[in-house]
Structure formats: structure tokens, C-alpha cells
Scaffold this active site. Structure first.
Site, PDB file in Angstrom:
ATOM      1  N   HIS A  11      21.552 -20.548 -50.351  1.00 17.20           N
ATOM      2  CA  HIS A  11      22.101 -21.770 -50.964  1.00 17.20           C
ATOM      3  C   HIS A  11      23.617 -21.871 -50.805  1.00 17.20           C
ATOM      4  CE1 HIS A  11      18.176 -21.602 -53.290  1.00 17.20           C
ATOM      5  NE2 HIS A  11      18.141 -22.741 -52.623  1.00 17.20           N
ATOM      6  N   ASP A  70      14.089 -26.338 -56.001  1.00 12.73           N
ATOM      7  CA  ASP A  70      14.326 -25.169 -56.864  1.00 12.73           C
ATOM      8  C   ASP A  70      15.660 -25.252 -57.590  1.00 12.73           C
ATOM      9  OD1 ASP A  70      16.355 -23.971 -54.979  1.00 12.73           O
ATOM     10  OD2 ASP A  70      14.605 -23.903 -53.690  1.00 12.73           O
ATOM     11  N   ASP A 120       9.929 -39.515 -51.424  1.00 12.59           N
ATOM     12  CA  ASP A 120       9.904 -38.894 -50.101  1.00 12.59           C
ATOM     13  C   ASP A 120      11.271 -39.121 -49.442  1.00 12.59           C
ATOM     14  OD1 ASP A 120       9.638 -38.524 -47.370  1.00 12.59           O
ATOM     15  OD2 ASP A 120       7.647 -39.430 -47.254  1.00 12.59           O
ATOM     16  N   GLY A 121      11.925 -38.049 -49.026  1.00 15.02           N
ATOM     17  CA  GLY A 121      13.264 -38.136 -48.445  1.00 15.02           C
ATOM     18  C   GLY A 121      13.321 -39.054 -47.239  1.00 15.02           C
ATOM     19  N   ASP A 127      17.802 -29.702 -47.437  1.00 12.81           N
ATOM     20  CA  ASP A 127      17.251 -28.417 -47.870  1.00 12.81           C
ATOM     21  C   ASP A 127      15.731 -28.511 -47.896  1.00 12.81           C
ATOM     22  OD1 ASP A 127      16.776 -25.953 -48.933  1.00 12.81           O
ATOM     23  OD2 ASP A 127      17.571 -26.412 -50.922  1.00 12.81           O
ATOM     24  N   GLY A 128      15.154 -28.641 -46.719  1.00  9.06           N
ATOM     25  CA  GLY A 128      13.706 -28.820 -46.645  1.00  9.06           C
ATOM     26  C   GLY A 128      12.959 -27.519 -46.450  1.00  9.06           C
ATOM     27  N   GLU A 183      13.860 -35.499 -54.042  1.00  3.59           N
ATOM     28  CA  GLU A 183      12.823 -34.464 -53.880  1.00  3.59           C
ATOM     29  C   GLU A 183      11.459 -35.146 -53.979  1.00  3.59           C
ATOM     30  OE1 GLU A 183      12.351 -30.893 -53.497  1.00  3.59           O
ATOM     31  OE2 GLU A 183      10.296 -31.631 -53.633  1.00  3.59           O
ATOM     32  N   GLN A 243       1.218 -30.237 -52.204  1.00  2.10           N
ATOM     33  CA  GLN A 243       1.213 -28.878 -51.669  1.00  2.10           C
ATOM     34  C   GLN A 243       0.818 -27.847 -52.719  1.00  2.10           C
ATOM     35  OE1 GLN A 243       5.246 -29.055 -50.252  1.00  2.10           O
ATOM     36  NE2 GLN A 243       6.042 -29.572 -52.256  1.00  2.10           N
ATOM     37  N   PRO A 254       4.541 -31.813 -46.101  1.00  2.00           N
ATOM     38  CA  PRO A 254       5.349 -33.011 -46.365  1.00  2.00           C
ATOM     39  C   PRO A 254       6.780 -32.907 -45.851  1.00  2.00           C
ATOM     40  CG  PRO A 254       4.841 -31.835 -48.411  1.00  2.00           C
ATOM     41  CD  PRO A 254       4.038 -31.175 -47.333  1.00  2.00           C
TER      42      PRO A 254
HETATM   43  N1  SPD Z   1      10.780 -20.288 -44.041  1.00  2.00           N
HETATM   44  C1  SPD Z   1      11.199 -20.899 -45.251  1.00  2.00           C
HETATM   45  C2  SPD Z   1      12.324 -21.854 -45.056  1.00  2.00           C
HETATM   46  C3  SPD Z   1      12.667 -22.519 -46.312  1.00  2.00           C
HETATM   47  C4  SPD Z   1      13.949 -23.253 -46.250  1.00  2.00           C
HETATM   48  N2  SPD Z   1      14.233 -23.969 -47.449  1.00  2.00           N
HETATM   49  C5  SPD Z   1      14.130 -23.200 -48.627  1.00  2.00           C
HETATM   50  C6  SPD Z   1      14.460 -24.004 -49.842  1.00  2.00           C
HETATM   51  C7  SPD Z   1      15.331 -23.279 -50.765  1.00  2.00           C
HETATM   52  N3  SPD Z   1      16.040 -24.145 -51.625  1.00  2.00           N
END
Ligand code: SPD
Length: 279
Positions: free
Chosen positions: A62, A86, A137-138, A156-157, A106, A31, A163
Site C-alpha cells: 500500500h 481493504d 463498478d470502477g 488498486d485492483g 469499490e 466473489q 470482476p
Molecule cells: N495477486 C494479488 C494481487 C492483488 C493486488 N491488489 C491487492 C489489493 C490490496 N489492497
């Protein structure tokens, strides 16, 4: 006027941030990744032109993804985080002294590298010895895993494009359930209950077909388009409102948003959401 960065939310809505400077711009095997410094939101991570997190409001996202699950699961010794490159979610997990192992899966190592360099205030737990990062890949990780069980699983996608799309599949949720301890709790980001209402409702139905307790909860995340965001608490036992007081007390002082009252309040749903979910 200066330079602006716009995320296009749909064919008639954009969210624009005034840019001070671009700190990073590159492409991984998966990406496009950018980090910009903005006037209002501080540093912002962007993946495939979608705002992922910002220094200004990341705590709202978070803390709310992690803390309701971590405050209610009977055990939290083993935690799995899928996505979250992140570092904000694992930071929240590792604030709990009862967590012994936190595995973060991740897909994209470059997201972690870039976040370590440009967003050090978000990922403050990278050096915690309890953290085990696996770059896989999760979806594959969950499919292949046979004997690993976790007390808490946090998803936390990204949005379901690129992906991260497979992290919204029913088969993926079923795999996560298989990896959850019998009394475990899973929580996931479940998109905007306004801008992405259809996806939000579809996700709730998929989860309800797998778990006996599925409870969406809502809160503000200004960076995410319409500002209102959802997460979902899932388990086969337990109740989302029955929080463990000592766990909450251990982390409330250091939380910018999460506290005992907010925990109760976020599970109250507005009528339009209740009606959409036939609750
Ligand atoms: N529209 C964006 C949604 C993102 C959700 N996940 C963000 C990851 C932060 N750790």
C-alpha cells in the site's frame, strides 16, 4: 502439520500459509471472500482463492502504490482510488494533510464490511471525513463520469480475473486518463514482472499508448507468489524522480517502508525488465 491454505499461482507453483483459524468465509454478489488468521502473515484477506493482503506485509504494497504518486503530483487535493476495499490504500492517501477529498470506488461492499470487522489494523482511516466511498463498478464509474477531475488516481485492483479483470482494459485506462487533471499522476498495481511477465509488458504498452510518461517500479511483496511486484507511475507531465520534499517529510516518519531514498531506488529496473520493455 496443522492446516495450510495454498494459493495456486500456476500449474506448477503454490504459495502455502499455515492457518491458525478461519475468521470469515462467505460469498458476495461478485466473489468468494475469506479471512484467515495465519502463523506467519497474521490475518490474510483472500478473494476467489487469491491472497489479497496480509497484516504482515500490506505496508510494502500500500505504501508503494500510493506514496510515489502522492509525493510527485503537483496537486493532491482530490484523489480517486479504484478498488482497495481493504482500506490500506485510502489510509495511505489520507495521511497527507494536503488531500481534501478522497473518493474510493469499490464494486463490492462486502469486502469493505469484512475488512472493517477483521482487518481493522489495515483500514485505519474509514472514519476520516475526507473519505467518500462509492459502491459501484470502477469501469462503469469511469465510463459514466463526465466532469469529475482528480489530481491523483490510484488503481488498486485484484488480478485480472473475476470482476477486477476490466480494470486492465485499455478503454478503462483511457477513461481514467480523461478523469485526471492535466498535470495529474496515476499509479496502479501492475502485477508481477516475473510470474506475469506477459501481462506486465502488455499493461506497459497499453499505458504508453495513452500517457507520455510511463514508469514501472518494483518492490517486494512476499504474499504475492514470486515475491517481486510492480506498480506503474503515469503522467503526461512531470517526472517520477522529482519528488516534493515537504510532502515526503510529512509522511516518512509514519511510513514503515517509504522514504526519500527508496523512492529513487524503486524506479531502477533490472536488466530483464528493461529488455522486456525495450528500454
Ligand atoms: N495477486 C494479488 C494481487 C492483488 C493486488 N491488489 C491487492 C489489493 C490490496 N489492497
Amino acid at each position: 502439520m496443522g492446516l495450510w491454505y495454498d494459493e495456486t499461482l500456476d500449474d506448477h507453483t503454490r504459495l502455502g500459509l499455515r492457518v491458525k483459524e478461519t475468521l470469515f468465509s462467505g460469498r458476495s454478489s461478485y466473489q468468494d471472500i475469506e479471512v484467515i488468521d495465519t502463523v506467519g502473515f497474521g490475518r490474510v484477506l483472500i478473494i476467489d482463492k487469491v491472497f489479497m493482503t496480509s497484516e504482515y506485509d500490506e505496508f510494502l504494497y500500500h505504501e508503494m502504490l500510493a506514496q510515489p504518486a502522492l509525493s510527485t503530483a503537483p496537486n493532491i487535493a482530490r484523489v480517486l482510488v479504484i478498488g482497495g476495499g481493504d482500506g490500506g490504500t485510502v489510509r495511505e492517501v489520507l495521511r497527507h494533510p494536503d488531500v481534501k477529498d478522497c473518493v474510493m470506488v469499490e464494486i463490492d461492499e462486502m469486502v469493505v464490511d469484512v475488512s472493517k470487522e477483521y482487518l481493522p489494523g489495515i483500514g485505519t482511516a474509514w472514519n476520516d471525513p475526507r473519505l467518500d466511498i462509492r459502491f459501484i463498478d470502477g469501469h462503469e464509474y469511469v465510463k459514466r463520469s463526465t466532469d469529475e477531475k482528480y489530481d491523483v488516481i490510484l488503481l488498486d485492483g485484484t488480478d485480472p480475473v473475476g470482476p477486477g479483470a476490466v480494470l486492465f482494459d485499455e478503454s478503462f485506462y483511457a477513461g481514467c486518463k480523461r478523469m485526471l487533471a492535466p498535470e495529474g499522476v496515476m499509479a496502479l498495481q501492475s502485477e508481477s514482472p516475473l510470474l506475469m511477465m506477459d501481462l506486465f509488458v502488455q499493461t506497459q504498452h497499453r499505458l504508453r499508448s495513452l500517457f507520455s510518461e510511463v514508469h514501472p517500479y518494483l518492490g517486494p511483496v512476499p504474499l504475492y507468489g514470486t515475491g517481486i511486484w510492480s506498480w506503474t507511475w503515469c503522467s503526461d507531465t512531470g517526472e517520477p524522480l522529482r519528488a516534493i520534499r515537504e510532502r515526503q517529510e510529512a509522511i516518512v516518519e509514519g511510513s514503515k517502508a517509504y522514504n526519500e531514498e527508496l523512492h529513487q531506488a524503486v524506479f531502477a529496473l533490472p536488466n530483464y525488465v528493461k529488455r522486456a520493455l525495450k528500454l
